[in-house]
Every structure is written in structure tokens, then in C-alpha cells.
Design an enzyme around this catalytic site. Structure first.
Site, PDB file in Angstrom:
ATOM      1  CG  HIS A  50       4.472 -18.670   4.520  1.00  0.00           C
ATOM      2  ND1 HIS A  50       3.827 -19.312   3.491  1.00  0.00           N
ATOM      3  CD2 HIS A  50       5.471 -17.951   3.928  1.00  0.00           C
ATOM      4  CE1 HIS A  50       4.395 -19.005   2.332  1.00  0.00           C
ATOM      5  NE2 HIS A  50       5.406 -18.186   2.585  1.00  0.00           N
ATOM      6  CD  GLU A  52      -0.223 -20.482   7.241  1.00  0.00           C
ATOM      7  OE1 GLU A  52      -1.084 -20.576   6.351  1.00  0.00           O
ATOM      8  OE2 GLU A  52       0.823 -19.791   7.132  1.00  0.00           O
ATOM      9  CB  ALA A 154      -3.388  17.614  -0.269  1.00  0.00           C
ATOM     10  CB  SER A 168      -0.055  23.375  -4.438  1.00  0.00           C
ATOM     11  OG  SER A 168       1.292  22.948  -4.454  1.00  0.00           O
ATOM     12  CD1 TRP A 170       3.889  23.407   3.616  1.00  0.00           C
ATOM     13  CD2 TRP A 170       3.316  21.363   2.964  1.00  0.00           C
ATOM     14  NE1 TRP A 170       5.038  22.678   3.523  1.00  0.00           N
ATOM     15  CE2 TRP A 170       4.724  21.403   3.124  1.00  0.00           C
ATOM     16  CE3 TRP A 170       2.729  20.164   2.549  1.00  0.00           C
ATOM     17  CZ2 TRP A 170       5.543  20.306   2.892  1.00  0.00           C
ATOM     18  CZ3 TRP A 170       3.546  19.065   2.322  1.00  0.00           C
ATOM     19  CH2 TRP A 170       4.920  19.148   2.490  1.00  0.00           C
TER      20      TRP A 170
END
Length: 363
Positions: A50, A52, A154, A168, A170
Site C-alpha cells: 500500500h 504508506e 457521442a 452513426s 463517427w
């Protein structure tokens, strides 16, 4: 150096671990002595030390009588690694400052109490909001058992996902697509529906410059197993892949998928739709804490209708498809304006010619 400044450095360390630690949170640590930073660290991939522990190892004997700053309360239990609290006590750290309590029930508050019992001065809630913002998926999973869900779309300025003919192409720009690959590199799992697989035959991999990037777990919602097992997304040499369906892994329809290394997750189906809550619970138990939903419209609508979307990422292109176009939110059909799904914390930024709007679900 004051506590806020040192914690800011710890947060910057935590950022370095994003997307590489699931199911653990991305944590940063900084050790300060006589006003100077003597060591830093961030969480290693699962099974590694970890934050720490990394910082303490780097500080060595200099850690004695120093202050350790961590973006999350140090753990006090044996998991894949030993307790960080015991390493802190052995190193002779005088003071520990952390940003947020660990919401994991086996940790929450216990780490701080163990340190105090050992005579270490402890202070919490320093830059808590900023630190928690980095690990929202972890916090949600610990509190609800469900992953954090981001819906990425998008769309055109009039909110369309495709034309009236279903095409669709791009919609968004190359610049927006680069951002999407950067996001894929950081999340745990990515999901589309059967219609998207049939229409676009996507790979759903992460493609960054120089061949960099980590491929997330790929998920296809396909209740009837109507997609072709030969689709690109089912090439498991690229990434682990799951199909969520009503069929059992041993069923005749599933065999061709299993033969390619695809995992079959059998989930209850109601009125043709898989139970998304059951699926998400299983996803979180598999260690995937952040899910990116990339469509299509039916899938987005189902997640929205079930109240399971936490965040929106809308890439709006400067185009119009008109009234016959496919609306991205699918079958979501709010009758009463007072009951509309509400979002907050909106931000907007230019990405090439497009506009990226992000928002969080209002709770």
C-alpha cells in the site's frame, strides 16, 4: 509545510495509481520531517504494498518522529498485505494525518484507533472531499455493493446517436476518441449491448500512442445470445470478456462463446431485459468498481430507467440529424417533468471541435 499542502502532495501521488489498483482504492502517501518531504508513495497493483508501506520503505530510518500523510485511513487488518498501522508504529512515526475514513467495514475507524492506542497523534478529514473524489467507485462499492457507472455517449447537438437509417459512423472527432481511450485505460470494465456489437463490431480495447494502455474487462449485454461468437469483441486474447445473458454456460447456444474463452454470466431476464442490479452486484464482487457504459441507446435507456447511472460523459459534436434520428437515452420515457432524472456538477470543455459535458446524478 502545513497539513493541507502536504495532503495536496499525497493526493497528487494517489493520482499516479488511478486505474491500476482495483479492487483497492488509489491512495497516496507523503512523509514529512522538519517541514521537508523525505518520501512519497502510492498504492501498488493488487497484491503489492500500500501507499504508506511504499513511503515508509523509501524513508527508512528517517521516518522516526516524522509525520505521515495519507489520502485514506491506514488499514489495520491482514489482507493480501500486512496492516499499514503496524508498519507505521514500527517505523516510529509520530503523527498521522489522513483525508478520509476507509468505508470498508473491516477498516472504518479501526486504523485510526489502533494508531492512537499506540501513542501516535492522529488527525483526519484534511482535504477529505478532494481525496474522496479520486475514489468514488471504491466508496460507492463499499457503501452499496454496486460499481460506479459512467455513461459515455457521442451525440449530435440535437441529442441523436444515429440517423433515421440507423447509421452513426463517427459522430465525434478524433480528439474525442483519444479522450475515450484515456478513460478506458483508467476504468475497470466497459459495456455495450448486442445491437452495438451487431452494428459496429467494436473491439472495445484501449489504444493509446505507442501501444500503451490497459484493456478493461469487456461486457456484452445479450439476453438471447443473438450476437455472433466470431465478433471482434469475443477475441479473448485481447482482454477478458463476459456475456450477460439468460442462457447457462452449458447451454448449446453458449458453447461457441465458451470455446473462445468468453465467460457466460447467467442473469435473470424480465421482459427481455437482464436484471441490471443482479449483474452489477456480480461485477463488483469480481473487483470491477468502475463501469463505462458505451451504449447503445437501449442499454443507456435501461441503465437510466433503473436509476443506475452515476455520471454522464456526453461528447457533443457540432452536427444535427433531425427528428428521425435515434435518441441516445433510448426508451427512457418520463411523463411528469417533476420526475425527470436530474444531474448536477456540470462541467463543459472543448475537445477538438466537440464539447465534452460531464455531470453527476443528483441524489
Amino acid at each position: 509545510m502545513n497539513d493541507e499542502a502536504a495532503m495536496s502532495l499525497a493526493i497528487a501521488e494517489a493520482v499516479k495509481a488511478l486505474g491500476r489498483t482495483h479492487p483497492n482504492p488509489a491512495v497516496g502517501a507523503v512523509i514529512v520531517k522538519r517541514g521537508k518531504v523525505i518520501a512519497t508513495g502510492f498504492t501498488s497493483p493488487v497484491g503489492g504494498p500500500h501507499a504508506e508501506a511504499v513511503a515508509l520503505q523509501r524513508a527508512g530510518a528517517k521516518a522516526k518522529r516524522a509525520t505521515l500523510y495519507s489520502t485514506l485511513e491506514p488499514c489495520n487488518h491482514h489482507g493480501r498485505t500486512p496492516p499499514c498501522t503496524e508498519a507505521i508504529i514500527r517505523a516510529g512515526i509520530k503523527r498521522v494525518v489522513y483525508a478520509s475514513n476507509d468505508p470498508n467495514p473491516i477498516v472504518n475507524g479501526k486504523g485510526a484507533r489502533r494508531l492512537e492506542q499506540a501513542g501516535v497523534e492522529v488527525k483526519g478529514d484534511v482535504l477529505r472531499a478532494a481525496a474522496e473524489a479520486l475514489n468514488q467507485p471504491f466508496f460507492k462499492a463499499m457503501r452499496t455493493g454496486l460499481p460506479f457507472v459512467t455513461a459515455k455517449v457521442a451525440l449530435t447537438l440535437d441529442g441523436k446517436l444515429a440517423t433515421s437509417t440507423g447509421r452513426s459512423g463517427w459522430i465525434s472527432s478524433e480528439a474525442s476518441r483519444r479522450v475515450v481511450h484515456q478513460v478506458r485505460d483508467l476504468i475497470d470494465a466497459i459495456l455495450v449491448g448486442a445491437s452495438t456489437v451487431e452494428a459496429d463490431d467494436p473491439q472495445l480495447t484501449t489504444r493509446l500512442p505507442g501501444g500503451q494502455g490497459r484493456n478493461p474487462l469487456r461486457v456484452v449485454i445479450d439476453p438471447r445470445l443473438r450476437t455472433s461468437p466470431k465478433a471482434k469483441i469475443y477475441d479473448t486474447r485481447q482482454a477478458r470478456t463476459v456475456v450477460v445473458t439468460r442462457h447457462a454456460p452449458t447451454s448449446p447456444k453458449a458453447r461457441a462463446f465458451v470455446a473462445r474463452g468468453v465467460e457466460i454470466w447467467q442473469v435473470p431476464v424480465v421482459k427481455g431485459r437482464v436484471d441490471l442490479s443482479v449483474f452489477l452486484t456480480r461485477l463488483a464482487k469480481n473487483g470491477a468498481l468502475h463501469l463505462l457504459v458505451e451504449g447503445g441507446a437501449g442499454v443507456h435507456g435501461a441503465f437510466l430507467e433503473a436509476g443506475l447511472v452515476d455520471e454522464l460523459m456526453l461528447f457533443m459534436a457540432p452536427r444535427l440529424f433531425g427528428h428521425g434520428g435515434l435518441t441516445w437515452s433510448g426508451a427512457l420515457d418520463v411523463k411528469d417533468p417533476a420526475k425527470a432524472l436530474e444531474f448536477e456538477s456540470l462541467t463543459a470543455e472543448r475537445v477538438g471541435p466537440d464539447l465534452l459535458i460531464t455531470a453527476r446524478r443528483k441524489r
